[in-house]
Design a protein around this motif. Structure first.
Motif: not given
Length: 462
Positions: A35-39, A90-94
């Motif tokens: 689940a890790r995102l590119h950041a 609902k999530p508004v950030t990761p």
């Protein structure tokens, strides 16, 4: 027979277990969540919905014969991280997790000067303050929580997030004595207090499993779901049989060393600077915990270097299993040398600018065996040095867990040398999920009585 489900959302995987009335594990599952995102560099962000889905899939995969008789659900997950949610949850950030390094030492010093709070990068409170200062707080944010708090809300269909003290303290801005948020510090940073979750006691029932969640999991609706607990305390619940005499040492990708204080202890007597922290522990107790940023990954670094050097020389490196086996053999065969390795390759929470170092190199001692031996000792010395002086006295054994210790005997012998105590490996797995299940089961069965500790026992169905 009644069973209890425990679910854990970790840094790299989601896991679930079912325990029976004796606390034995009868079924388990774990799976990577990817689940890790590119950041941006230094940011550690994860897809929240993907994490929730992985946890639900893990629990769903457990045998129907046990799931149909589950009577309580406990939840745990990676501490310190924060996710912001709108008014529908609902999530508004990761998920911005504990690995996040966006808070610079200068920013953290400014926070301390402004609020008196000694926060560290990766802690939810510091991350929230950073988002506020840099105007990155979404205008739709209505609440916040850990990823496992969010999972509890999903399971029970809650309209609000609640958090137990083990996780609240991991964010910062939390008063251990009153078990309340430090509203003065929060308001000094212009953070709206309503964003923070309501804090409830460990072992509180948050709600009942909804029909929708029950249908997905293959369980009965109406099962009580308990407030999520931090994975550190959950693991201690599962692994320590006599906590007043034991040290808990976990080494996987990361690592932690923990000591549960005797009942009635004043946590202020054990404060040892910025290298460790006092955390709430179920049953009205406290634990002293230190967590190097580079735990088991420091050991993986040596394998990475050996692999890379062989490739650069045009040679084919062995597979990882063979490579680790050889490093253990060479390190075990190595004799005393002047080589010393400090494995703070990623910095430390009390000093993000710190880096690893090697001392005592001469013309002949930088062999792979000596390096493996020095690194294993350095990893364990780093753990020991982070704990306050005196807190490890009167301890009789080290209870060890985590794949890095299970698979590397050189690390085990290094720990025995540094701590001067016998190491007792945990005879099980998925300790955090099991601890969450134990807390739910013990609370349901012994509400109002002192919480019991039970050594994790492995009883698998075929």
């Amino acid at each position: 027979m009644e069973y209890t489900l425990g679910i854990d959302i970790g840094t790299s995987k989601a896991a679930s277990v079912i325990i029976d009335e004796s606390g034995s594990v009868v079924a388990h599952d774990s799976r990577p969540h990817d689940a890790r995102l590119h950041a941006p560099k230094g940011h550690a962000e994860y897809d929240a919905l993907q994490l929730i889905q992985a946890a639900l899939e893990s629990a769903t995969s457990l045998p129907e014969a046990y799931k149909s008789q589950v009577t309580a659900i406990g939840v745990t997950g990676q501490m310190h991280g924060i996710i912001l949610l709108d008014d529908t949850l609902k999530p508004v950030t990761p998920l911005i997790n504990w690995q996040d390094q966006r808070c610079s030492p200068q920013f953290l010093d400014e926070l301390k000067a402004q609020t008196g709070e000694n926060l560290k990068t990766g802690y939810g409170g510091a991350t929230l303050a950073w988002l506020m200062k840099h105007q990155r707080l979404p205008h739709t944010v209505a609440s916040s929580g850990t990823i496992h708090d969010m999972l509890v809300a999903v399971l029970v269909g809650a309209k609000d997030i609640v958090m137990d003290p083990t996780d609240a303290a991991s964010w910062g801005f939390f008063d251990l004595a009153s078990k309340r948020w430090n509203l003065h510090a929060i308001e000094d940073l212009d953070i709206q207090p309503h964003i923070l979750p309501k804090v409830v006691e460990s072992g509180s029932v948050v709600g009942s499993l909804t029909k929708v969640a029950a249908a997905q999991l293959g369980m009965q609706a109406g099962i009580p779901v308990y407030a999520a607990i931090g994975d550190n305390q959950a693991s201690l619940m599962a692994t320590l049989s006599i906590p007043e005499t034991q040290i808990a040492l976990t080494l996987g990708t990361g690592g932690q060393i923990s000591v549960v204080l005797p009942a009635g202890s004043n946590p202020a007597d054990y404060v040892g600077g910025n290298t460790c922290e006092i955390r709430p522990y179920p049953g009205g107790r406290y634990a002293v915990v230190a967590a190097p940023l580079c735990g088991g990954s420091a050991w993986a670094w040596l394998a990475d270097v050996a692999d890379s050097w062989l490739r650069e020389l045009g040679l084919t490196p062995p597979d990882r299993t063979t490579l680790y086996k050889r490093l253990n053999e060479l390190g075990s065969e190595a004799t005393e040398s002047e080589l010393i390795i400090a494995p703070s390759f990623l910095g430390e929470r009390d000093d993000p600018s710190r880096r690893g170092a090697i001392w005592g190199i001469n013309l002949s001692n930088l062999t792979l065996g000596n390096t493996a031996r020095a690194l294993s000792l350095g990893i364990m010395e780093n753990f020991r040095s982070m704990m306050p002086e005196g807190v490890l006295k009167e301890r009789r054994s080290v209870v060890c867990s985590g794949n890095a210790l299970r698979k590397n005997p050189l690390l085990v012998s290094a720990a025995e040398k540094i701590f001067g105590l016998p190491l007792n490996p945990v005879e099980g797995f998925e300790e955090a999920a099991t601890g969450a299940a134990l807390l739910a089961r013990e609370t349901a069965k012994f509400r109002g009585a002192p919480l019991k500790h039970r050594r994790l026992r492995r009883t698998l169905c075929s």
